[in-house]
Design an enzyme around this catalytic site. Sequence first.
Site, PDB file in Angstrom:
ATOM      1  N   ARG A   8     -74.732  23.132 -25.474  1.00 18.73           N
ATOM      2  CA  ARG A   8     -73.507  22.624 -26.129  1.00 18.73           C
ATOM      3  C   ARG A   8     -73.347  21.112 -25.964  1.00 18.73           C
ATOM      4  O   ARG A   8     -72.250  20.607 -25.726  1.00 18.73           O
ATOM      5  CB  ARG A   8     -72.251  23.338 -25.618  1.00 18.73           C
ATOM      6  CG  ARG A   8     -72.240  24.820 -25.762  1.00 18.73           C
ATOM      7  CD  ARG A   8     -72.221  25.297 -27.215  1.00 18.73           C
ATOM      8  NE  ARG A   8     -72.469  26.719 -27.238  1.00 18.73           N
ATOM      9  CZ  ARG A   8     -73.694  27.251 -27.346  1.00 18.73           C
ATOM     10  NH1 ARG A   8     -74.764  26.477 -27.501  1.00 18.73           N
ATOM     11  NH2 ARG A   8     -73.860  28.552 -27.365  1.00 18.73           N
ATOM     12  N   SER A  38     -63.960  29.066 -28.154  1.00 16.42           N
ATOM     13  CA  SER A  38     -63.941  28.968 -26.682  1.00 16.42           C
ATOM     14  C   SER A  38     -63.519  27.561 -26.272  1.00 16.42           C
ATOM     15  O   SER A  38     -64.048  26.577 -26.792  1.00 16.42           O
ATOM     16  CB  SER A  38     -65.331  29.242 -26.115  1.00 16.42           C
ATOM     17  OG  SER A  38     -65.769  30.509 -26.522  1.00 16.42           O
ATOM     18  N   GLU A  81     -64.807  22.543 -24.031  1.00 15.67           N
ATOM     19  CA  GLU A  81     -65.844  22.544 -25.074  1.00 15.67           C
ATOM     20  C   GLU A  81     -65.456  21.659 -26.265  1.00 15.67           C
ATOM     21  O   GLU A  81     -66.283  20.893 -26.744  1.00 15.67           O
ATOM     22  CB  GLU A  81     -66.141  23.976 -25.533  1.00 15.67           C
ATOM     23  CG  GLU A  81     -67.181  24.005 -26.637  1.00 15.67           C
ATOM     24  CD  GLU A  81     -67.659  25.386 -27.013  1.00 15.67           C
ATOM     25  OE1 GLU A  81     -67.794  26.257 -26.133  1.00 15.67           O
ATOM     26  OE2 GLU A  81     -67.910  25.587 -28.207  1.00 15.67           O
TER      27      GLU A  81
HETATM   28  C1  LIG Z   1     -63.244  31.053 -34.140  1.00 17.60           C
HETATM   29  C2  LIG Z   1     -64.255  30.033 -33.648  1.00 17.60           C
HETATM   30  C3  LIG Z   1     -65.481  30.468 -33.145  1.00 17.60           C
HETATM   31  C4  LIG Z   1     -66.423  29.541 -32.714  1.00 17.60           C
HETATM   32  N1  LIG Z   1     -67.627  30.008 -32.240  1.00 17.60           N
HETATM   33  C5  LIG Z   1     -68.572  29.150 -31.833  1.00 17.60           C
HETATM   34  C6  LIG Z   1     -69.831  29.625 -31.359  1.00 17.60           C
HETATM   35  O1  LIG Z   1     -70.087  30.815 -31.300  1.00 17.60           O
HETATM   36  N2  LIG Z   1     -70.757  28.700 -30.974  1.00 17.60           N
HETATM   37  C7  LIG Z   1     -70.518  27.366 -31.049  1.00 17.60           C
HETATM   38  O2  LIG Z   1     -71.420  26.563 -30.711  1.00 17.60           O
HETATM   39  N3  LIG Z   1     -69.334  26.881 -31.495  1.00 17.60           N
HETATM   40  C8  LIG Z   1     -68.364  27.732 -31.893  1.00 17.60           C
HETATM   41  N4  LIG Z   1     -67.156  27.260 -32.335  1.00 17.60           N
HETATM   42  C9  LIG Z   1     -66.895  25.815 -32.335  1.00 17.60           C
HETATM   43  C10 LIG Z   1     -67.219  25.129 -33.705  1.00 17.60           C
HETATM   44  O3  LIG Z   1     -67.095  26.030 -34.762  1.00 17.60           O
HETATM   45  C11 LIG Z   1     -68.618  24.519 -33.725  1.00 17.60           C
HETATM   46  O4  LIG Z   1     -68.743  23.576 -32.685  1.00 17.60           O
HETATM   47  C12 LIG Z   1     -68.930  23.817 -35.061  1.00 17.60           C
HETATM   48  O5  LIG Z   1     -70.269  23.378 -35.036  1.00 17.60           O
HETATM   49  C13 LIG Z   1     -67.992  22.659 -35.371  1.00 17.60           C
HETATM   50  O6  LIG Z   1     -68.166  22.299 -36.732  1.00 17.60           O
HETATM   51  P1  LIG Z   1     -67.074  21.424 -37.511  1.00 17.60           P
HETATM   52  O7  LIG Z   1     -67.648  21.070 -38.825  1.00 17.60           O
HETATM   53  O8  LIG Z   1     -65.784  22.137 -37.548  1.00 17.60           O
HETATM   54  O9  LIG Z   1     -66.991  20.150 -36.558  1.00 17.60           O
HETATM   55  P2  LIG Z   1     -65.720  19.245 -36.252  1.00 17.60           P
HETATM   56  O10 LIG Z   1     -64.780  20.003 -35.378  1.00 17.60           O
HETATM   57  O11 LIG Z   1     -65.180  18.678 -37.502  1.00 17.60           O
HETATM   58  O12 LIG Z   1     -66.384  18.095 -35.379  1.00 17.60           O
HETATM   59  C14 LIG Z   1     -66.876  18.364 -34.079  1.00 17.60           C
HETATM   60  C15 LIG Z   1     -67.472  17.069 -33.499  1.00 17.60           C
HETATM   61  O13 LIG Z   1     -68.608  16.696 -34.250  1.00 17.60           O
HETATM   62  C16 LIG Z   1     -68.430  15.418 -34.855  1.00 17.60           C
HETATM   63  N5  LIG Z   1     -69.010  15.504 -36.202  1.00 17.60           N
HETATM   64  C17 LIG Z   1     -68.680  16.380 -37.189  1.00 17.60           C
HETATM   65  N6  LIG Z   1     -69.453  16.188 -38.254  1.00 17.60           N
HETATM   66  C18 LIG Z   1     -70.306  15.186 -37.937  1.00 17.60           C
HETATM   67  C19 LIG Z   1     -71.367  14.521 -38.643  1.00 17.60           C
HETATM   68  N7  LIG Z   1     -71.712  14.870 -39.889  1.00 17.60           N
HETATM   69  N8  LIG Z   1     -72.005  13.511 -38.009  1.00 17.60           N
HETATM   70  C20 LIG Z   1     -71.686  13.146 -36.734  1.00 17.60           C
HETATM   71  N9  LIG Z   1     -70.689  13.737 -36.034  1.00 17.60           N
HETATM   72  C21 LIG Z   1     -70.019  14.740 -36.632  1.00 17.60           C
HETATM   73  C22 LIG Z   1     -66.929  15.182 -34.866  1.00 17.60           C
HETATM   74  O14 LIG Z   1     -66.613  13.801 -34.875  1.00 17.60           O
HETATM   75  C23 LIG Z   1     -66.511  15.880 -33.587  1.00 17.60           C
HETATM   76  O15 LIG Z   1     -66.752  15.045 -32.472  1.00 17.60           O
HETATM   77  C24 LIG Z   1     -66.159  28.153 -32.767  1.00 17.60           C
HETATM   78  C25 LIG Z   1     -64.922  27.716 -33.272  1.00 17.60           C
HETATM   79  C26 LIG Z   1     -63.974  28.645 -33.706  1.00 17.60           C
HETATM   80  C27 LIG Z   1     -62.674  28.146 -34.263  1.00 17.60           C
END
Ligand SMILES: Cc1cc2nc3c(=O)[nH]c(=O)nc-3n(C[C@H](O)[C@H](O)[C@H](O)COP(=O)(O)OP(=O)(O)OC[C@H]3O[C@@H](n4cnc5c(N)ncnc54)[C@H](O)[C@@H]3O)c2cc1C
Length: 347
Positions: free
Chosen positions: A163, A240, A336
């Site tokens: 992570r 999480s 996280e």
């Molecule tokens: C119900 C639920 C279940 C989840 N289950 C998991 C799981 O099983 N495993 C897991 O790993 N995660 C899980 N997550 C967390 C999350 O979904 C992941 O971390 C996902 O990859 C985040 O994607 P996002 O587009 O929403 O990122 P965001 O929340 O928009 O961004 C996250 C971070 O990445 C940066 N970022 C986003 N896009 C870019 C880009 N293109 N370039 C550079 N930086 C960028 C942002 O600035 C921020 O710091 C879960 C979340 C929820 C709500």
Amino acid sequence: MPQATLAPLTTLRLGGPAGAVLDLSDPADWLDAARTISAREQNGPLVLGHGSNVIAADAGHPGTVVVMNTRGITAQRLTGTTVAVTVHAGHPLTDLVHWAAAERLAGIECLAGIPGTVGAAPVQNAGAYGQQIADTLHSVTVWDWDMGCLRTFPTRACRLRYRDSRFKQTPGRWTILTATLHLTRTPAAPITYHPLADELGVPVGERPPVPEVTAAVLANRRRRGLLLDPNGPDARQVGSVFLNPHITTTQAAHWSDRGCPVHRHSDGNLRTSAGWLLELVGCRPGQAVTDGVRCSERRTLTVTAHGNATAAAFDQALDDLAARVATTTGIVLQPEPTRVGQWATSP
Ligand SMILES: Cc1cc2nc3c(=O)[nH]c(=O)nc-3n(C[C@H](O)[C@H](O)[C@H](O)COP(=O)(O)OP(=O)(O)OC[C@H]3O[C@@H](n4cnc5c(N)ncnc54)[C@H](O)[C@@H]3O)c2cc1C
């Protein structure tokens, strides 16, 4: 014109004003957008995918927020069974997993149901059910805000760990524009996670067809409350809230004697369950942590926001939970989700 705010751009629906919001859906617009932002601002923008892993500050973000909405998949057959799949950063990860299942391409089948975008997946090396994006990531193209140019990083340069990555460690330095994965036209990767093997009714190590694994992961996530339901009682969440902490062999021996699950992660470290530790200190599903912040109805490790909750209250709630675990066990929990925007204290 009403001022844009971060709240609707995040799944917690928290966060104050944004200086400007740029919704990027056409990859061809990137160079112009990057030049405009660089001319106006000293630092790179805050980049968001679906905002499913951020706690956005109540004070907001004074600069530009880029919402990555670029979509599209290009596949190219390499030698043997390997297919190179290049995906725009704004493409929803779960859509990519369904596409791969339909194409019977293996390597990301266990990532079904993880909210968010492909571009954010390398930021915290998104993973679940014994699989992580690092397993198949070949390279990413990024915009380097310090150098003002496009660069390509092979996977090893991304420093993907449990992570974590160089992108998470240096927020704002690079924006991921595309990710290239190497998938294989084979059965699914061997199942390593016991509950998934049980869901599939197969032994650990089996390699079922890719679509079966994707369907089983979704069924298991649904049962465990791991899918994001925007209309359900746990709609405002980031999944999480703590990483499974790394523990020493002495801590592992002590706590596993008391029923605490301990496993060796693929990074070689012993890790225990953050959810189990929260339950040990008395947290329960549905329990309030502070005003407007409570553990989800389905699992303690997911903390949800309600009503007029603030980002500060949510952040404080995580600090309080971590402090309770540290006082009882000496084990330090790390959050996280990433705090983004202007916070009074540094993360
Ligand atoms: C119900 C639920 C279940 C989840 N289950 C998991 C799981 O099983 N495993 C897991 O790993 N995660 C899980 N997550 C967390 C999350 O979904 C992941 O971390 C996902 O990859 C985040 O994607 P996002 O587009 O929403 O990122 P965001 O929340 O928009 O961004 C996250 C971070 O990445 C940066 N970022 C986003 N896009 C870019 C880009 N293109 N370039 C550079 N930086 C960028 C942002 O600035 C921020 O710091 C879960 C979340 C929820 C709500």
